[in-house]
Scaffold this motif. Structure first.
Motif, PDB file in Angstrom:
ATOM      1  N   ASN A   8       0.020  -4.813   6.594  1.00 25.96           N
ATOM      2  CA  ASN A   8      -0.112  -3.278   7.033  1.00 25.96           C
ATOM      3  C   ASN A   8      -0.693  -2.596   6.090  1.00 25.96           C
ATOM      4  N   GLN A   9      -0.053  -2.847   4.764  1.00 28.88           N
ATOM      5  CA  GLN A   9      -0.783  -1.905   3.786  1.00 28.88           C
ATOM      6  C   GLN A   9      -1.987  -1.899   3.644  1.00 28.88           C
ATOM      7  N   THR A  10      -2.450  -3.175   3.581  1.00 32.61           N
ATOM      8  CA  THR A  10      -4.060  -3.285   3.391  1.00 32.61           C
ATOM      9  C   THR A  10      -4.830  -2.729   4.529  1.00 32.61           C
ATOM     10  N   ILE A  11      -4.474  -2.962   5.673  1.00 26.90           N
ATOM     11  CA  ILE A  11      -5.058  -2.506   6.883  1.00 26.90           C
ATOM     12  C   ILE A  11      -5.116  -0.932   6.845  1.00 26.90           C
ATOM     13  N   ALA A  12      -3.990  -0.271   6.047  1.00 32.06           N
ATOM     14  CA  ALA A  12      -4.043   1.325   6.094  1.00 32.06           C
ATOM     15  C   ALA A  12      -5.096   1.490   4.966  1.00 32.06           C
ATOM     16  N   LEU A  13      -4.714   0.928   3.783  1.00 34.72           N
ATOM     17  CA  LEU A  13      -5.869   1.081   2.778  1.00 34.72           C
ATOM     18  C   LEU A  13      -7.362   1.053   3.140  1.00 34.72           C
ATOM     19  N   ALA A  14      -7.573   0.103   4.020  1.00 38.67           N
ATOM     20  CA  ALA A  14      -8.897  -0.071   4.705  1.00 38.67           C
ATOM     21  C   ALA A  14      -9.426   1.254   5.212  1.00 38.67           C
ATOM     22  N   ALA A  88      -8.356   9.158  -4.076  1.00 33.47           N
ATOM     23  CA  ALA A  88      -7.456   9.653  -4.749  1.00 33.47           C
ATOM     24  C   ALA A  88      -7.032  11.109  -4.404  1.00 33.47           C
ATOM     25  N   GLN A  89      -7.673  11.978  -4.011  1.00 36.86           N
ATOM     26  CA  GLN A  89      -7.551  13.367  -3.737  1.00 36.86           C
ATOM     27  C   GLN A  89      -6.706  13.204  -2.631  1.00 36.86           C
ATOM     28  N   LEU A  90      -7.270  12.254  -1.435  1.00 35.30           N
ATOM     29  CA  LEU A  90      -6.528  12.312  -0.318  1.00 35.30           C
ATOM     30  C   LEU A  90      -4.965  11.940  -0.355  1.00 35.30           C
ATOM     31  N   VAL A  91      -4.702  10.861  -1.169  1.00 31.25           N
ATOM     32  CA  VAL A  91      -3.437  10.316  -1.516  1.00 31.25           C
ATOM     33  C   VAL A  91      -2.558  11.579  -2.182  1.00 31.25           C
ATOM     34  N   TYR A  92      -2.968  12.304  -2.932  1.00 28.85           N
ATOM     35  CA  TYR A  92      -2.447  13.309  -3.623  1.00 28.85           C
ATOM     36  C   TYR A  92      -2.214  14.552  -2.657  1.00 28.85           C
ATOM     37  N   ALA A 171      -8.942  12.082   9.180  1.00 30.70           N
ATOM     38  CA  ALA A 171      -8.548  10.772   9.436  1.00 30.70           C
ATOM     39  C   ALA A 171      -8.234  10.065   8.146  1.00 30.70           C
ATOM     40  N   GLY A 172      -8.754  10.364   7.042  1.00 26.74           N
ATOM     41  CA  GLY A 172      -7.996   9.756   5.855  1.00 26.74           C
ATOM     42  C   GLY A 172      -6.811  10.303   5.431  1.00 26.74           C
ATOM     43  N   ILE A 173      -6.429  11.368   5.608  1.00 23.09           N
ATOM     44  CA  ILE A 173      -5.035  11.706   5.675  1.00 23.09           C
ATOM     45  C   ILE A 173      -4.204  11.087   6.474  1.00 23.09           C
ATOM     46  N   ARG A 174      -4.466  10.836   7.579  1.00 21.75           N
ATOM     47  CA  ARG A 174      -3.636   9.907   8.478  1.00 21.75           C
ATOM     48  C   ARG A 174      -3.427   8.666   7.887  1.00 21.75           C
ATOM     49  N   SER A 175      -4.539   7.913   7.618  1.00 21.30           N
ATOM     50  CA  SER A 175      -4.442   6.676   6.862  1.00 21.30           C
ATOM     51  C   SER A 175      -3.627   6.642   5.613  1.00 21.30           C
ATOM     52  N   THR A 176      -3.598   7.877   4.809  1.00 29.20           N
ATOM     53  CA  THR A 176      -2.836   7.762   3.730  1.00 29.20           C
ATOM     54  C   THR A 176      -1.236   7.781   4.197  1.00 29.20           C
ATOM     55  N   CYS A 182       3.768   2.404   5.458  1.00 29.27           N
ATOM     56  CA  CYS A 182       3.933   0.780   5.514  1.00 29.27           C
ATOM     57  C   CYS A 182       4.565   0.553   4.011  1.00 29.27           C
ATOM     58  N   GLY A 183       4.940   1.400   3.238  1.00 26.44           N
ATOM     59  CA  GLY A 183       5.630   1.123   1.974  1.00 26.44           C
ATOM     60  C   GLY A 183       4.593   1.133   0.954  1.00 26.44           C
ATOM     61  N   GLY A 184       3.239   1.610   1.026  1.00 29.35           N
ATOM     62  CA  GLY A 184       2.521   1.534   0.132  1.00 29.35           C
ATOM     63  C   GLY A 184       2.845   2.655  -1.113  1.00 29.35           C
ATOM     64  N   THR A 185       2.797   2.281  -2.243  1.00 31.75           N
ATOM     65  CA  THR A 185       2.722   3.476  -3.381  1.00 31.75           C
ATOM     66  C   THR A 185       1.718   3.065  -4.380  1.00 31.75           C
ATOM     67  N   ARG A 186       1.631   3.714  -5.335  1.00 28.99           N
ATOM     68  CA  ARG A 186       0.709   3.424  -6.670  1.00 28.99           C
ATOM     69  C   ARG A 186       0.903   2.407  -7.262  1.00 28.99           C
ATOM     70  N   TRP A 187       2.150   2.015  -7.380  1.00 27.41           N
ATOM     71  CA  TRP A 187       2.757   0.785  -7.972  1.00 27.41           C
ATOM     72  C   TRP A 187       2.075  -0.411  -7.294  1.00 27.41           C
ATOM     73  N   THR A 188       2.061  -0.385  -5.978  1.00 30.04           N
ATOM     74  CA  THR A 188       1.485  -1.410  -4.963  1.00 30.04           C
ATOM     75  C   THR A 188       0.224  -1.691  -5.647  1.00 30.04           C
TER      76      THR A 188
END
Length: 207
Positions: A8-14, A88-92, A171-176, A182-188
């Motif tokens: 799920n993390q990979t799908i969201a990253l995609a 990177a900016q979307l994540v921030y 939409a990028g914000i939605r995916s972020t 889904c448990g995604g972090t920068r450490w992931t």
């Protein structure tokens, strides 16, 4: 059943990678693949879903994003510096948005209106895109630092293209947000890079 899985993390990253790639294409070439854009914009309007993949209309909906993600992680074909910066900016900015309850409520209300519009006009109708663009402009665009999209002035001066770009950034914000859920972090990304790459490759075989 938990949604906090590597798949799920990979799908969201995609989903993030796909939105950023489409923004880059629109800004530099004035066009992007319609099926991928429909899936990305559709993810914004999918309020309820049985699975993370279904947010994008199925895994096939993020084929473009999975390809982008796999290439970047494999270092065989680097994504453009602009696409990486957008991601990177979307994540921030999504993290900043998480602390602004009123802005989140306004975004949800605007998306509900766009969802009703899409049922009447279709997901990629100019009215729907203009509405989503306005939501982005009045909310995410007010947060600092603003995402400055680089591209050809003839395209960035075209309001219809600008509306598509802003809608895709939303939409990028939605995916972020989905990635974080889904448990995604920068450490992931730091520690599971190879696993994500392998999962993206596997998911592409399922499209």
């Amino acid at each position: 059943m938990t949604i906090q899985t590597l798949s799920n993390q990979t799908i969201a990253l995609a989903g993030i990678a796909q939105a950023c790639s489409l923004v880059h294409q629109l800004a530099t070439a004035g066009a992007c693949p319609s099926p991928a854009m429909q899936s990305s914009i559709g993810s914004l309007l999918k309020i309820d879903s049985d699975s993370v993949a279904e947010v994008y209309g199925g895994i096939a909906g993020v084929t473009h994003g999975l390809e982008q993600l796999q290439r970047q992680l494999a270092n065989r074909e680097q994504a453009s510096a602009e696409q990486t910066r957008y991601a990177a900016q979307l994540v921030y900015l999504q993290k900043k948005l998480s602390g602004k309850t009123e802005m989140q409520d306004n975004i949800r209300a605007g998306i509900a209106r766009a969802q009703a519009q899409s049922e009447h006009f279709g997901i990629l109708h100019e009215n729907v895109l203009a509405n989503l663009a306005d939501i982005y402009h009045s909310s995410i665009s007010t947060l600092q630092p603003r995402i400055m999209v680089a591209g050809d002035p003839q395209y960035l001066g075209n309001q219809a293209i600008v509306n598509k770009i802003r809608a895709l950034l939303l939409a990028g914000i939605r995916s972020t947000l989905l990635w974080r859920q889904c448990g995604g972090t920068r450490w992931t990304l730091l520690w599971s890079r190879r696993k994500i790459q392998d999962e993206a490759r596997f998911l592409l075989t399922q499209t």
